[in-house]
Design a protein around this motif. Structure first.
Motif, PDB file in Angstrom:
ATOM      1  N   SER A   6       0.852  -1.184   0.000  1.00 31.58           N
ATOM      2  CA  SER A   6       0.000   0.000   0.000  1.00 31.58           C
ATOM      3  C   SER A   6       0.892   1.241   0.000  1.00 31.58           C
ATOM      4  O   SER A   6       2.109   1.147   0.183  1.00 31.58           O
ATOM      5  N   LYS A   7       0.254   2.396  -0.170  1.00 27.54           N
ATOM      6  CA  LYS A   7       0.999   3.655  -0.073  1.00 27.54           C
ATOM      7  C   LYS A   7       1.617   3.800   1.310  1.00 27.54           C
ATOM      8  O   LYS A   7       2.734   4.284   1.453  1.00 27.54           O
ATOM      9  N   ASP A   8       0.870   3.369   2.347  1.00 25.53           N
ATOM     10  CA  ASP A   8       1.385   3.472   3.713  1.00 25.53           C
ATOM     11  C   ASP A   8       2.654   2.640   3.895  1.00 25.53           C
ATOM     12  O   ASP A   8       3.587   3.075   4.580  1.00 25.53           O
ATOM     13  N   VAL A   9       2.696   1.464   3.284  1.00 29.33           N
ATOM     14  CA  VAL A   9       3.897   0.629   3.346  1.00 29.33           C
ATOM     15  C   VAL A   9       5.057   1.355   2.660  1.00 29.33           C
ATOM     16  O   VAL A   9       6.189   1.375   3.165  1.00 29.33           O
ATOM     17  N   ALA A  10       4.778   1.987   1.518  1.00 28.93           N
ATOM     18  CA  ALA A  10       5.812   2.740   0.806  1.00 28.93           C
ATOM     19  C   ALA A  10       6.305   3.913   1.650  1.00 28.93           C
ATOM     20  O   ALA A  10       7.513   4.156   1.748  1.00 28.93           O
ATOM     21  N   ILE A  11       5.378   4.617   2.291  1.00 30.38           N
ATOM     22  CA  ILE A  11       5.755   5.767   3.123  1.00 30.38           C
ATOM     23  C   ILE A  11       6.636   5.319   4.282  1.00 30.38           C
ATOM     24  O   ILE A  11       7.648   5.961   4.586  1.00 30.38           O
ATOM     25  N   GLU A  12       6.284   4.213   4.919  1.00 26.75           N
ATOM     26  CA  GLU A  12       7.105   3.713   6.027  1.00 26.75           C
ATOM     27  C   GLU A  12       8.514   3.370   5.547  1.00 26.75           C
ATOM     28  O   GLU A  12       9.491   3.611   6.258  1.00 26.75           O
ATOM     29  N   ALA A  13       8.630   2.816   4.345  1.00 18.62           N
ATOM     30  CA  ALA A  13       9.954   2.512   3.785  1.00 18.62           C
ATOM     31  C   ALA A  13      10.724   3.800   3.511  1.00 18.62           C
ATOM     32  O   ALA A  13      11.920   3.897   3.810  1.00 18.62           O
ATOM     33  N   LEU A  14      10.039   4.805   2.973  1.00 17.90           N
ATOM     34  CA  LEU A  14      10.694   6.075   2.661  1.00 17.90           C
ATOM     35  C   LEU A  14      11.167   6.790   3.926  1.00 17.90           C
ATOM     36  O   LEU A  14      12.179   7.488   3.916  1.00 17.90           O
ATOM     37  N   LYS A  15      10.461   6.602   5.014  1.00 22.05           N
ATOM     38  CA  LYS A  15      10.852   7.214   6.289  1.00 22.05           C
ATOM     39  C   LYS A  15      12.142   6.612   6.836  1.00 22.05           C
ATOM     40  O   LYS A  15      12.738   7.157   7.755  1.00 22.05           O
ATOM     41  N   GLN A  16      12.587   5.507   6.256  1.00 21.93           N
ATOM     42  CA  GLN A  16      13.833   4.869   6.690  1.00 21.93           C
ATOM     43  C   GLN A  16      15.049   5.356   5.900  1.00 21.93           C
ATOM     44  O   GLN A  16      16.175   4.930   6.176  1.00 21.93           O
ATOM     45  N   VAL A  17      14.821   6.232   4.928  1.00 18.20           N
ATOM     46  CA  VAL A  17      15.915   6.723   4.083  1.00 18.20           C
ATOM     47  C   VAL A  17      16.246   8.156   4.478  1.00 18.20           C
ATOM     48  O   VAL A  17      15.461   9.070   4.259  1.00 18.20           O
ATOM     49  N   GLN A  18      17.421   8.322   5.088  1.00 18.32           N
ATOM     50  CA  GLN A  18      17.829   9.654   5.532  1.00 18.32           C
ATOM     51  C   GLN A  18      18.717  10.343   4.511  1.00 18.32           C
ATOM     52  O   GLN A  18      19.574   9.708   3.894  1.00 18.32           O
ATOM     53  N   ASP A  19      18.494  11.641   4.370  1.00 18.00           N
ATOM     54  CA  ASP A  19      19.405  12.464   3.584  1.00 18.00           C
ATOM     55  C   ASP A  19      20.709  12.520   4.380  1.00 18.00           C
ATOM     56  O   ASP A  19      20.701  12.930   5.539  1.00 18.00           O
TER      57      ASP A  19
END
Length: 99
Positions: A6-19
């Protein structure tokens, strides 16, 4: 049991990627403009970088794709744009100590 994507799963994955430079994740920074999940679980993301000459762009792309694949998205597609140019939100400015 297969994970429901889901989009929520994608968002949680993106929250693990730090600049690497700003030490905030790409979701909180507002670098993700659009997430579209097709019926066949094909994921499309429209995003930007903090600047057109972002030295960490290749690393961020690699990390984003890696985290999304770990979350179960087979071949996430990333589309990059600088329209509109990235502007930190008031919340991000506060987190970065800029306000």
């Amino acid at each position: 049991m297969e994970k429901t994507l889901s989009k929520d799963v994608a968002i949680e994955a993106l929250k693990q990627v730090q600049d690497p430079e700003l030490q905030l994740d790409v979701w909180t920074l507002g670098l993700i403009y659009e997430i579209e999940l097709k019926e066949d679980n094909q994921l499309f993301i429209k995003m930007t970088f903090t600047s057109p000459g972002c030295p960490y762009a290749p690393e961020l792309v690699f990390l984003i794709k890696s985290k999304l694949k770990e979350a179960g998205f087979e071949e996430p597609q990333l589309d990059f744009t600088f329209d509109p140019p990235w502007q930190p939100s008031d919340e991000v400015k506060m987190l970065l100590g800029l306000s």
